[in-house]
Scaffold this motif. Structure first.
Motif, PDB file in Angstrom:
ATOM      1  N   PHE A   1       0.532  -1.016  -0.324  1.00 40.01           N
ATOM      2  CA  PHE A   1       0.347  -0.062  -0.115  1.00 40.01           C
ATOM      3  C   PHE A   1       0.597   1.266  -0.115  1.00 40.01           C
ATOM      4  CE2 PHE A   1      -2.855   3.441   2.154  1.00 40.01           C
ATOM      5  CZ  PHE A   1      -3.383   3.970   1.383  1.00 40.01           C
ATOM      6  N   TYR A   2       1.850   1.446   1.377  1.00 40.40           N
ATOM      7  CA  TYR A   2       2.634   2.561   0.624  1.00 40.40           C
ATOM      8  C   TYR A   2       3.733   2.529  -0.665  1.00 40.40           C
ATOM      9  CZ  TYR A   2       6.412   5.470   2.311  1.00 40.40           C
ATOM     10  OH  TYR A   2       7.586   6.486   2.283  1.00 40.40           O
ATOM     11  N   THR A   3       4.301   1.525  -1.443  1.00 36.40           N
ATOM     12  CA  THR A   3       4.556   1.490  -2.171  1.00 36.40           C
ATOM     13  C   THR A   3       3.884   1.985  -3.531  1.00 36.40           C
ATOM     14  OG1 THR A   3       5.930  -0.129  -1.420  1.00 36.40           O
ATOM     15  CG2 THR A   3       6.126   0.824  -4.143  1.00 36.40           C
ATOM     16  N   ILE A   4       2.561   1.657  -3.608  1.00 37.61           N
ATOM     17  CA  ILE A   4       1.684   1.781  -4.266  1.00 37.61           C
ATOM     18  C   ILE A   4       1.396   3.815  -4.486  1.00 37.61           C
ATOM     19  CG2 ILE A   4      -1.091   1.761  -5.259  1.00 37.61           C
ATOM     20  CD1 ILE A   4       0.926  -0.702  -6.159  1.00 37.61           C
ATOM     21  N   SER A   5       1.070   4.132  -3.125  1.00 33.10           N
ATOM     22  CA  SER A   5       1.263   5.263  -2.943  1.00 33.10           C
ATOM     23  C   SER A   5       2.254   6.025  -3.708  1.00 33.10           C
ATOM     24  CB  SER A   5       0.909   5.620  -1.510  1.00 33.10           C
ATOM     25  OG  SER A   5       2.097   5.372  -1.357  1.00 33.10           O
ATOM     26  N   PHE A   6       3.367   5.836  -3.685  1.00 38.21           N
ATOM     27  CA  PHE A   6       4.549   6.119  -3.990  1.00 38.21           C
ATOM     28  C   PHE A   6       4.652   6.111  -5.657  1.00 38.21           C
ATOM     29  CE2 PHE A   6       9.392   5.067  -5.352  1.00 38.21           C
ATOM     30  CZ  PHE A   6       9.794   7.080  -5.586  1.00 38.21           C
ATOM     31  N   VAL A   7       3.794   5.045  -6.252  1.00 41.73           N
ATOM     32  CA  VAL A   7       3.579   4.646  -7.214  1.00 41.73           C
ATOM     33  C   VAL A   7       2.657   5.923  -8.631  1.00 41.73           C
ATOM     34  CG1 VAL A   7       2.359   3.538  -9.621  1.00 41.73           C
ATOM     35  CG2 VAL A   7       3.943   2.574  -7.793  1.00 41.73           C
ATOM     36  N   VAL A   8       1.176   6.310  -7.432  1.00 40.47           N
ATOM     37  CA  VAL A   8       1.082   7.346  -7.873  1.00 40.47           C
ATOM     38  C   VAL A   8       1.797   9.058  -7.877  1.00 40.47           C
ATOM     39  CG1 VAL A   8      -1.288   8.507  -7.178  1.00 40.47           C
ATOM     40  CG2 VAL A   8      -1.487   6.341  -7.170  1.00 40.47           C
ATOM     41  N   TRP A   9       2.170   8.728  -6.475  1.00 43.39           N
ATOM     42  CA  TRP A   9       2.891  10.486  -6.578  1.00 43.39           C
ATOM     43  C   TRP A   9       4.472  10.782  -8.154  1.00 43.39           C
ATOM     44  CZ3 TRP A   9       7.988  11.095  -6.713  1.00 43.39           C
ATOM     45  CH2 TRP A   9       9.213  12.324  -6.015  1.00 43.39           C
ATOM     46  N   LEU A  10       4.669   9.512  -7.942  1.00 46.22           N
ATOM     47  CA  LEU A  10       5.816   9.217  -9.314  1.00 46.22           C
ATOM     48  C   LEU A  10       4.980   9.704 -10.433  1.00 46.22           C
ATOM     49  CD1 LEU A  10       8.091   6.210  -9.165  1.00 46.22           C
ATOM     50  CD2 LEU A  10       8.899   8.583  -8.916  1.00 46.22           C
TER      51      LEU A  10
ATOM     52  N   THR B   1       1.778  11.336 -10.850  1.00 46.78           N
ATOM     53  CA  THR B   1       1.551  12.526 -10.951  1.00 46.78           C
ATOM     54  C   THR B   1       2.581  13.320 -11.500  1.00 46.78           C
ATOM     55  OG1 THR B   1       1.581  12.833  -8.432  1.00 46.78           O
ATOM     56  CG2 THR B   1      -0.135  12.372 -10.076  1.00 46.78           C
ATOM     57  N   HIS B   2       4.067  13.379 -11.066  1.00 45.12           N
ATOM     58  CA  HIS B   2       5.559  14.319 -10.823  1.00 45.12           C
ATOM     59  C   HIS B   2       5.396  13.843 -13.125  1.00 45.12           C
ATOM     60  CE1 HIS B   2       4.488  15.495  -7.199  1.00 45.12           C
ATOM     61  NE2 HIS B   2       5.553  16.147  -7.428  1.00 45.12           N
ATOM     62  N   GLN B   3       4.616  13.302 -13.422  1.00 41.03           N
ATOM     63  CA  GLN B   3       5.414  13.056 -15.181  1.00 41.03           C
ATOM     64  C   GLN B   3       6.296  11.383 -14.997  1.00 41.03           C
ATOM     65  OE1 GLN B   3       3.150  14.112 -17.348  1.00 41.03           O
ATOM     66  NE2 GLN B   3       2.515  15.118 -15.814  1.00 41.03           N
ATOM     67  N   ASN B   4       6.698  10.874 -13.905  1.00 40.94           N
ATOM     68  CA  ASN B   4       7.654   9.973 -14.110  1.00 40.94           C
ATOM     69  C   ASN B   4       6.964   8.869 -14.310  1.00 40.94           C
ATOM     70  OD1 ASN B   4      10.180   8.580 -14.016  1.00 40.94           O
ATOM     71  ND2 ASN B   4      10.754   9.069 -12.221  1.00 40.94           N
ATOM     72  N   LYS B   5       6.418   8.409 -15.770  1.00 42.63           N
ATOM     73  CA  LYS B   5       5.468   7.500 -15.882  1.00 42.63           C
ATOM     74  C   LYS B   5       6.887   5.761 -16.054  1.00 42.63           C
ATOM     75  CE  LYS B   5       2.342  10.257 -18.594  1.00 42.63           C
ATOM     76  NZ  LYS B   5       1.550  10.591 -16.783  1.00 42.63           N
TER      77      LYS B   5
END
Length: 57
Positions: free
Chosen positions: A14-23, A25-29
């Motif tokens: 869950f913590y890592t998925i929130s980091f994926v969402v942050w990445l 949104t910051h255009q680091n697809k």
């Protein structure tokens, strides 16, 4: 007992998925997709080891 052990990889996932969402949104697809794949593989191996693997008997 196995369900309690499964909470640890779920919390980390869950913590890592929130980091994926942050990445994302910051255009680091590319980083988001790589991190997501690594998370899914790690969680799949963890759940396999917890629920399906036979222990030493």
């Amino acid at each position: 007992m196995n369900y309690i052990l499964a909470l640890i990889p779920l919390a980390v996932g869950f913590y890592t998925i929130s980091f994926v969402v942050w990445l994302w949104t910051h255009q680091n697809k590319r980083g988001a997709v790589g991190t997501l794949m690594l998370t899914l593989i790690t969680m799949a191996i963890s759940f396999y080891a917890i629920f399906f693997r036979k222990g030493f008997e």
